[in-house]
Design a protein around this motif. Structure first.
Motif, mmCIF file in Angstrom:
data_model
loop_
_atom_site.group_PDB
_atom_site.id
_atom_site.type_symbol
_atom_site.label_atom_id
_atom_site.label_comp_id
_atom_site.label_asym_id
_atom_site.label_seq_id
_atom_site.Cartn_x
_atom_site.Cartn_y
_atom_site.Cartn_z
ATOM 1 N N ASN A 72 14.586 13.719 -2.197
ATOM 2 C CA ASN A 72 13.318 13.712 -2.908
ATOM 3 C C ASN A 72 12.982 15.053 -3.541
ATOM 4 O O ASN A 72 12.310 15.115 -4.551
ATOM 5 C CB ASN A 72 12.185 13.327 -1.959
ATOM 6 C CG ASN A 72 12.235 11.847 -1.651
ATOM 7 O OD1 ASN A 72 12.751 11.084 -2.454
ATOM 8 N ND2 ASN A 72 11.719 11.486 -0.503
ATOM 9 N N ARG A 93 11.538 15.666 -7.439
ATOM 10 C CA ARG A 93 10.231 16.190 -7.804
ATOM 11 C C ARG A 93 10.350 17.639 -8.222
ATOM 12 O O ARG A 93 10.811 18.482 -7.471
ATOM 13 C CB ARG A 93 9.271 16.036 -6.630
ATOM 14 C CG ARG A 93 8.881 14.603 -6.425
ATOM 15 C CD ARG A 93 8.233 14.403 -5.089
ATOM 16 N NE ARG A 93 6.977 15.148 -5.015
ATOM 17 C CZ ARG A 93 6.297 15.279 -3.881
ATOM 18 N NH1 ARG A 93 6.758 14.740 -2.778
ATOM 19 N NH2 ARG A 93 5.172 15.940 -3.858
ATOM 20 N N ASP A 112 4.893 19.143 1.023
ATOM 21 C CA ASP A 112 3.789 18.188 1.120
ATOM 22 C C ASP A 112 2.913 18.548 2.309
ATOM 23 O O ASP A 112 3.396 19.111 3.286
ATOM 24 C CB ASP A 112 4.335 16.756 1.330
ATOM 25 C CG ASP A 112 4.894 16.183 0.040
ATOM 26 O OD1 ASP A 112 4.577 16.730 -1.031
ATOM 27 O OD2 ASP A 112 5.644 15.207 0.105
ATOM 28 N N LYS A 161 11.003 12.489 8.946
ATOM 29 C CA LYS A 161 11.001 11.668 7.724
ATOM 30 C C LYS A 161 9.864 12.137 6.831
ATOM 31 O O LYS A 161 8.704 12.006 7.182
ATOM 32 C CB LYS A 161 10.786 10.200 8.113
ATOM 33 C CG LYS A 161 11.833 9.268 7.528
ATOM 34 C CD LYS A 161 11.613 7.853 7.992
ATOM 35 C CE LYS A 161 10.886 7.040 6.948
ATOM 36 N NZ LYS A 161 10.521 5.713 7.452
ATOM 37 N N LEU A 162 10.203 12.673 5.670
ATOM 38 C CA LEU A 162 9.152 13.241 4.819
ATOM 39 C C LEU A 162 9.486 13.104 3.341
ATOM 40 O O LEU A 162 10.605 12.745 2.966
ATOM 41 C CB LEU A 162 8.915 14.723 5.163
ATOM 42 C CG LEU A 162 10.105 15.652 5.400
ATOM 43 C CD1 LEU A 162 10.956 15.819 4.150
ATOM 44 C CD2 LEU A 162 9.631 16.992 5.863
ATOM 45 N N GLY A 163 8.492 13.371 2.506
ATOM 46 C CA GLY A 163 8.710 13.366 1.064
ATOM 47 C C GLY A 163 9.298 14.691 0.635
ATOM 48 O O GLY A 163 10.408 14.773 0.130
ATOM 49 N N LYS A 192 0.848 -1.193 0.000
ATOM 50 C CA LYS A 192 0.000 0.000 0.000
ATOM 51 C C LYS A 192 0.879 1.237 0.000
ATOM 52 O O LYS A 192 1.840 1.323 0.759
ATOM 53 C CB LYS A 192 -0.867 0.004 1.267
ATOM 54 C CG LYS A 192 -1.659 1.263 1.500
ATOM 55 C CD LYS A 192 -2.933 1.269 0.696
ATOM 56 C CE LYS A 192 -3.677 2.578 0.783
ATOM 57 N NZ LYS A 192 -4.653 2.713 -0.299
#
Lengths: 509, 326
Positions: free
Chosen positions: B6, B10, A403, A397-399, A16
């Protein structure tokens, strides 16, 4: 009946993703009838996600679920319930304005006459029966409205709801997060009784002692993957479990206290005198907290700890008394003034009171500093720099920092809230249950940060229900009971027994 | 940290796209609608028709700016159309009786702000739902409009007043279109670059967290209503100036067109989500659609079916695409 035979539930290769974050990557485990199976892992490891997929709240991207030997598709919570799978979640899914019995039986088709008229008498009778099973028939009335119950009692109602479906599989997601030890013991007694009848449990928890007490098997997640699968609990010990969860050993879990004696004197920064809250629950409470110390506030749920810190900060009004930070008086009921004077409050409910879920991580972190700063035009550049600094410092911890905050796991969301307050450079940082529902390595990281702050001369006040935490990090502990301070303990002389005794009876023994 | 890695992967556009999905969807739909109309109607893409569209959407556009502000806080302003009506009427009557255009405009704008302030105070201080407050205000203002005018239009407004909206840059392109466009840019800037803007989103997103961060949430819940009232009054001035007369029906049912445009543009009814870009797209989409139905000879009776369905379909589409993500 011992756990044996063919699995009632088998999860195979389930994956997922949420946006760019792969929450689960080909995970699986087996659940036998009458078994209590623990899912452990740090926050963001994916254990709650698995539970929600089984309960039909999320749908898996790939993988299969077998229930009673047949492959099934669980595409809604209703489908899960009709199969015999119920979930009790961290966030309640209930209707606060309705009475207890309606909350329990609203989803029950069989109790509606002609399909749409609720058989009130029957529902109340069966609710009473269920409450009796928990030994709660004295405390909770079937006719009371849910919102009039304490959080712990509401949690019990949620669990009763799951039991009422006569489910074959019950998923408990952090069931004891807001329960006292006594209530938790009652819950586990019921779990054991249902287990005898062949009900299987999946339990997601951060509390080691209860996992070892109640579970038969364990599956451990790390970063969305299974690192241990269907392991017999007898073969586990705490060290092994911690190693599996974090992939390394955590030495010195609570961090080390920094010796400050040489650097500066400890002086009182937060002075609370004769505080009286708006509901007169706290009537006359005074204490001091010093720079460079971590002051713990312990007590049972409902002792008034949250009310105390909220009225110090001004989240709620005060009827009387004074609060001073470094000698400057803090206005009552005015968080803006409190922030200006150097107070910060990390509240216990991060989603309801701390975060803007649709705001970016950066906007969340910068919010309080910008709101209390001079320029009317938003200083985007400074906000970005501050945010990068905090991400680094708190290891979020992130994208991407643009976001939305809702893309983060609970532990990382908590770090964002912490960052928001750290950026205001508080003299006194108050944290209400700062590590509730947070995994151990995030916990350890937060403890380290608190020790660093203290070393810089900040005064840290921690409200916590977890006694090992209070004992592990605090220099001094205040114990509350019924709106008053019943005990003040030095970290060296404190023990869980003494704290519990002050919290329950108001005396040392 | 993983964040930096990241970030590079992006692009800026991807981040923008993730945060502006409804704007991009509706923007795309607007372009498609535009192209279709260009193909099927020879008169659509004429400068005359284009300025026609601008004229038709201009008043909704001004009201939509205020409405966006209010909706971002999680509120709603149903009184915008009636406030346009009453303020323009008061302005017109003052103009006739005092002969002072300047005074009349000043009073018009002030009245709009005051009505907005009353709305805002009732919502922010007394916690009455915005829907109820502004529904009541809508009726009061419209009624006052009729009482004041006796049901008659006020005609023959001074030429100096008519010149405000009458001035043209090029054939058919009026100065006030430009003013409205600049207003859009200004409000966009305010929303994305000032504390007022951030607090507006914050209140709609989580009012308790906003309060605990030291923000005066009552004040910042009030301000959007004042802005909305002011925008409605600006709409009133422009309308009176454009037509040289004020009719007591001015602004009637504009609140619904405005809401439709704002919602189509991606504003959430629950607050905290929406942009001025989206509102601009929503206003243009509704304008182009109505105009397209007109020039292709669709019966006016069918137009409600078309615009209403588009509104519902737009939200349905958004929900369906959102649901897949969970």
């Amino acid at each position: 009946m011992a756990a044996s035979g063919t699995p009632i539930l088998k999860v195979t290769d389930v994956s997922k993703a949420f946006g760019a974050v792969q929450a689960l990557n080909k995970v699986g485990f087996e659940l036998l009838p009458g078994e209590v199976h623990a899912l452990m892992g740090e926050n963001g490891a994916g254990k709650s996600t698995v539970g929600k997929i089984i309960a039909g709240i999320y749908s898996a991207d790939e993988g299969s679920i077998q229930f009673e030997g047949r492959e099934v598709k669980i595409d809604s919570p209703a489908a899960a319930i009709s199969m015999g799978i119920a979930i009790v979640m961290q966030e309640f899914n209930s209707m606060p304005h309705l009475p207890v019995y309606e909350n329990v039986f609203l989803g029950h088709k069989e109790i509606f006459k002609h399909g749409f008229i609720l058989d009130k008498g029957e529902a109340i009778r069966r609710t009473t029966e269920l409450l009796a099973m928990f030994g709660m028939e004295e405390q909770i009335q079937p006719l009371s409205r849910l919102r009039d119950l304490t959080v712990a009692e509401q949690q019990i109602v949620e669990i009763i709801k799951a039991v009422s479906y006569e489910s074959k599989v019950i998923i408990l997601d952090e069931p004891t997060a807001s329960l006292t030890q006594k209530e938790a013991d009652r819950l586990f007694a019921v779990v054991k009784r249902l287990k005898e009848k062949g009900v299987a449990f999946i339990i997601v928890s951060h509390r080691f002692n209860e996992i070892f007490e109640i579970s038969d098997k364990i599956t451990v997640f790390r970063d969305g993957e299974c690192v241990l699968k269907n392991v017999n609990m007898k073969e586990m010990d705490e060290q092994k479990l911690v190693r599996a969860m974090v992939g390394r050993e955590i030495k010195d879990f609570f961090g080390s206290k920094v010796d400050l004696a040489a650097d500066f004197e400890k002086r009182p920064v937060l002075t609370v005198e004769h505080l009286r809250d708006t509901w007169d629950f706290i009537q006359d409470l005074s204490f001091e907290a010093k720079s460079g110390e971590i002051l713990g506030i312990a007590g049972l749920v409902g002792a008034g700890r949250t009310t105390l810190v909220r009225s110090i900060f001004g989240a709620e009004g005060r009827k009387g008394g004074t609060v001073r930070v470094d000698g400057a008086e803090v206005k009552q009921g005015d968080p803006g003034d409190a922030i200006k004077k150097g107070l910060a409050l990390v509240t216990e409910n991060r989603k309801e009171e701390g975060l803007f879920l649709d705001f970016s991580i950066c906007q969340n972190m910068a919010f309080a500093k910008t709101a209390n700063g001079k320029p009317y035009v938003l200083p985007h550049k400074r906000e970005e720099e501050d945010c990068r600094g905090m991400i680094e410092k708190l290891r979020v911890k992130l994208g991407h920092f643009r976001d939305p905050a809702k893309s983060l796991s609970g532990g990382n969301q908590q770090k964002v809230v912490l960052a928001k307050w750290l950026l205001t450079n508080p003299k006194v940082l108050i944290l209400d249950e700062p590590t509730r529902g947070i995994d151990i390595s995030a916990k350890a990281e937060i403890y380290t940060i608190l020790h660093q702050l203290v070393a810089q001369g900040v005064c840290v006040v921690v409200v916590s229900s977890e006694l090992p935490e209070v004992l592990g990090i605090c220099d001094r502990v205040l114990v509350m009971r019924d709106g008053s301070i019943t005990g003040e303990l030095n970290a060296k002389e404190a023990s869980e027994e003494i704290i519990m005794s002050y919290a329950s009876f108001g005396t040392a023994s | 940290m993983s964040g930096k890695k990241n970030e590079a992967a992006r692009s800026k556009f991807q981040v923008f796209a993730a945060g502006h999905r409804s704007e991009i969807t509706m923007g795309g739909a607007l372009v498609i609608l535009f192209v279709i109309l260009c193909i099927i109607s020879p008169v659509f893409l004429t400068s005359r028709n284009m300025t026609n569209i601008l004229s038709q959407v201009s008043f909704t556009a001004v009201l939509a700016l205020g409405q966006t502000f209010v909706m971002l806080t999680g509120g709603i302003d149903l009184s915008v159309g009636s406030v346009l009506g009453i303020t323009s009427m008061v302005g017109a009557m003052l103009m006739r009786s005092t002969e002072s255009v300047f005074l009349a405009i000043a009073v018009t704008l002030l009245l709009g702000a005051v009505i907005g302030c009353v709305n805002g105070l009732l919502v922010s201080r007394f916690d009455i739902p915005a829907f109820v407050v502004t529904l009541g205000m809508m009726q009061v203002c419209r009624s006052a409009d009729y009482l004041l005018s006796g049901g008659h239009a006020v005609n023959k407004l001074p030429d100096s007043f008519r010149a405000i909206a009458g001035a043209e840059i090029a054939a058919g392109f009026r100065v006030y279109y430009l003013v409205i466009i600049l207003l859009f840019f200004a409000v966009h800037w305010v929303l994305s670059n000032t504390k007022l803007g951030r607090y507006t989103y914050a209140i709609g997103s989580n009012v308790e967290a906003t309060r605990l961060a030291g923000v005066n949430t009552k004040l910042y819940t009030l301000l959007p209503y004042i802005i909305s009232g002011l925008m409605a009054a600006i709409g009133g001035v422009l309308m009176g100036s454009r037509f040289g007369a004020v009719d007591p029906n001015y602004g009637n049912s504009y609140e619904m067109n405005t809401l439709a445009a704002v919602v189509i543009g991606g504003c959430a009814m629950t607050g905290g989500k929406g942009t001025i870009l989206g509102t601009a797209i929503g206003v243009l989409f509704m304008g182009v659609l109505t105009n397209g139905l007109d020039i292709t000879g669709v019966s006016p009776y069918w137009q409600g079916v078309a615009t209403g369905s588009v509104l519902i379909l737009a939200l349905l589409f958004e929900r369906l695409t959102n649901r897949k993500k969970v």
